[in-house]
Design a protein around this motif. Structure first.
Motif, PDB file in Angstrom:
ATOM      1  N   ALA A   1       0.860  -1.176   0.000  1.00  0.00           N
ATOM      2  CA  ALA A   1       0.000   0.000   0.000  1.00  0.00           C
ATOM      3  C   ALA A   1       0.900   1.230   0.000  1.00  0.00           C
ATOM      4  O   ALA A   1       1.391   1.643   1.046  1.00  0.00           O
ATOM      5  N   GLY A   2       1.137   1.764  -1.169  1.00  0.00           N
ATOM      6  CA  GLY A   2       2.048   2.904  -1.279  1.00  0.00           C
ATOM      7  C   GLY A   2       1.494   4.174  -0.668  1.00  0.00           C
ATOM      8  O   GLY A   2       2.249   5.047  -0.273  1.00  0.00           O
ATOM      9  N   GLY A   3       0.191   4.277  -0.604  1.00  0.00           N
ATOM     10  CA  GLY A   3      -0.428   5.452  -0.007  1.00  0.00           C
ATOM     11  C   GLY A   3      -0.998   6.363  -1.060  1.00  0.00           C
ATOM     12  O   GLY A   3      -0.877   6.107  -2.254  1.00  0.00           O
ATOM     13  N   PRO A   4      -1.637   7.394  -0.697  1.00  0.00           N
ATOM     14  CA  PRO A   4      -1.735   7.893   0.675  1.00  0.00           C
ATOM     15  C   PRO A   4      -2.764   7.150   1.523  1.00  0.00           C
ATOM     16  O   PRO A   4      -2.824   7.345   2.728  1.00  0.00           O
ATOM     17  N   ASP A   5      -3.573   6.264   0.925  1.00  0.00           N
ATOM     18  CA  ASP A   5      -4.625   5.574   1.670  1.00  0.00           C
ATOM     19  C   ASP A   5      -4.225   4.138   1.984  1.00  0.00           C
ATOM     20  O   ASP A   5      -3.408   3.547   1.280  1.00  0.00           O
ATOM     21  N   PRO A   6      -4.832   3.554   3.007  1.00  0.00           N
ATOM     22  CA  PRO A   6      -4.601   2.137   3.296  1.00  0.00           C
ATOM     23  C   PRO A   6      -5.184   1.257   2.185  1.00  0.00           C
ATOM     24  O   PRO A   6      -5.994   1.717   1.382  1.00  0.00           O
ATOM     25  N   GLN A   7      -4.767  -0.011   2.173  1.00  0.00           N
ATOM     26  CA  GLN A   7      -5.303  -0.980   1.217  1.00  0.00           C
ATOM     27  C   GLN A   7      -5.320  -2.347   1.875  1.00  0.00           C
ATOM     28  O   GLN A   7      -4.354  -2.726   2.547  1.00  0.00           O
ATOM     29  N   ASP A   8      -6.368  -3.099   1.666  1.00  0.00           N
ATOM     30  CA  ASP A   8      -6.492  -4.458   2.200  1.00  0.00           C
ATOM     31  C   ASP A   8      -6.234  -4.527   3.706  1.00  0.00           C
ATOM     32  O   ASP A   8      -5.641  -5.488   4.199  1.00  0.00           O
TER      33      ASP A   8
ATOM     34  N   GLU B   1      -4.150  -2.810   5.326  1.00  0.00           N
ATOM     35  CA  GLU B   1      -2.757  -2.447   5.619  1.00  0.00           C
ATOM     36  C   GLU B   1      -2.606  -0.933   5.526  1.00  0.00           C
ATOM     37  O   GLU B   1      -3.144  -0.306   4.622  1.00  0.00           O
ATOM     38  N   ASP B   2      -1.866  -0.355   6.454  1.00  0.00           N
ATOM     39  CA  ASP B   2      -1.632   1.082   6.449  1.00  0.00           C
ATOM     40  C   ASP B   2      -0.806   1.497   5.236  1.00  0.00           C
ATOM     41  O   ASP B   2      -0.037   0.693   4.687  1.00  0.00           O
ATOM     42  N   ALA B   3      -0.941   2.751   4.846  1.00  0.00           N
ATOM     43  CA  ALA B   3      -0.084   3.298   3.789  1.00  0.00           C
ATOM     44  C   ALA B   3       1.373   3.101   4.197  1.00  0.00           C
ATOM     45  O   ALA B   3       1.732   3.283   5.370  1.00  0.00           O
ATOM     46  N   GLY B   4       2.194   2.689   3.244  1.00  0.00           N
ATOM     47  CA  GLY B   4       3.609   2.435   3.517  1.00  0.00           C
ATOM     48  C   GLY B   4       3.909   0.994   3.896  1.00  0.00           C
ATOM     49  O   GLY B   4       5.062   0.627   4.099  1.00  0.00           O
ATOM     50  N   SER B   5       2.880   0.162   3.988  1.00  0.00           N
ATOM     51  CA  SER B   5       3.056  -1.252   4.317  1.00  0.00           C
ATOM     52  C   SER B   5       3.409  -2.018   3.044  1.00  0.00           C
ATOM     53  O   SER B   5       2.669  -1.970   2.061  1.00  0.00           O
ATOM     54  N   VAL B   6       4.528  -2.724   3.066  1.00  0.00           N
ATOM     55  CA  VAL B   6       4.997  -3.438   1.878  1.00  0.00           C
ATOM     56  C   VAL B   6       5.406  -4.860   2.256  1.00  0.00           C
ATOM     57  O   VAL B   6       6.147  -5.080   3.206  1.00  0.00           O
ATOM     58  N   TRP B   7       4.904  -5.810   1.466  1.00  0.00           N
ATOM     59  CA  TRP B   7       5.300  -7.214   1.599  1.00  0.00           C
ATOM     60  C   TRP B   7       6.243  -7.574   0.465  1.00  0.00           C
ATOM     61  O   TRP B   7       6.028  -7.184  -0.674  1.00  0.00           O
ATOM     62  N   PHE B   8       7.265  -8.331   0.804  1.00  0.00           N
ATOM     63  CA  PHE B   8       8.269  -8.815  -0.138  1.00  0.00           C
ATOM     64  C   PHE B   8       8.367 -10.324   0.009  1.00  0.00           C
ATOM     65  O   PHE B   8       8.155 -10.864   1.091  1.00  0.00           O
TER      66      PHE B   8
END
Length: 159
Positions: free
Chosen positions: A96-103, A105-112
């Motif tokens: 979720a790159g932002g500016p809003d949350p997704q799924d 997950e907060d904005a800025g949350s990244v899974w690798f």
């Protein structure tokens, strides 16, 4: 720093005959662009899939139903592209790159997730900053994961 990491990976991959692939959502092809700009990429870089749409993640990379910003999605993306491209190592990014949350997950949350032919390592990062900063830091981390995995594989094969 991005170029330096990609160049180190390029040298290691070429020297040891490793092939690399990427599956990207959040980073929208920037990891692939960094790898493609590295020396002799035609020798070791197999390619990538930019899967921004949920349907592409599911139909092309085999991501199961459920949130696409998740460990499960990142792992499926990495395994899917590694298989699709017949690569030794693959990395996936979804977030979720932002500016809003997704799924959820907060904005800025990244899974690798980085995978090799016998191993998968998922990780999560929470980045502060605007969407461009989140993407930039995610690209760098994805490249670092690939380099670290390549180093581990080459140490194992040297034994």
């Amino acid at each position: 720093m991005r170029n330096d990491t990609a160049n180190q990976l390029a040298a290691l991959a070429e020297r040891h005959g490793l092939t690399v692939a990427v599956a990207e959502s959040l980073t929208a092809g920037q990891v692939a662009a960094a790898l493609g700009a590295a020396p002799d990429s035609a020798v070791w870089f197999r390619g990538g899939v930019v899967a921004y749409a949920t349907e592409v993640k599911r139909h092309v990379l085999g991501v199961p139903e459920g949130p696409v910003v998740s460990e499960t999605a990142a792992t499926a993306m990495a395994e899917g592209v590694r298989s699709l491209m017949d690569a030794d190592i693959a990395v996936a990014t979804t977030g979720a790159g932002g500016p809003d949350p997704q799924d959820g997950e907060d904005a800025g949350s990244v899974w690798f997730c980085v995978v090799s032919r016998g191993d998968a390592q998922a990780s999560h990062r929470q980045y502060d900053g605007d969407p461009a900063e989140v993407v930039d830091r995610s690209v760098q981390y994805a490249l670092e994961l690939l380099l670290s995995t390549a180093k581990t594989l080459t140490r194992r094969s040297a034994r």
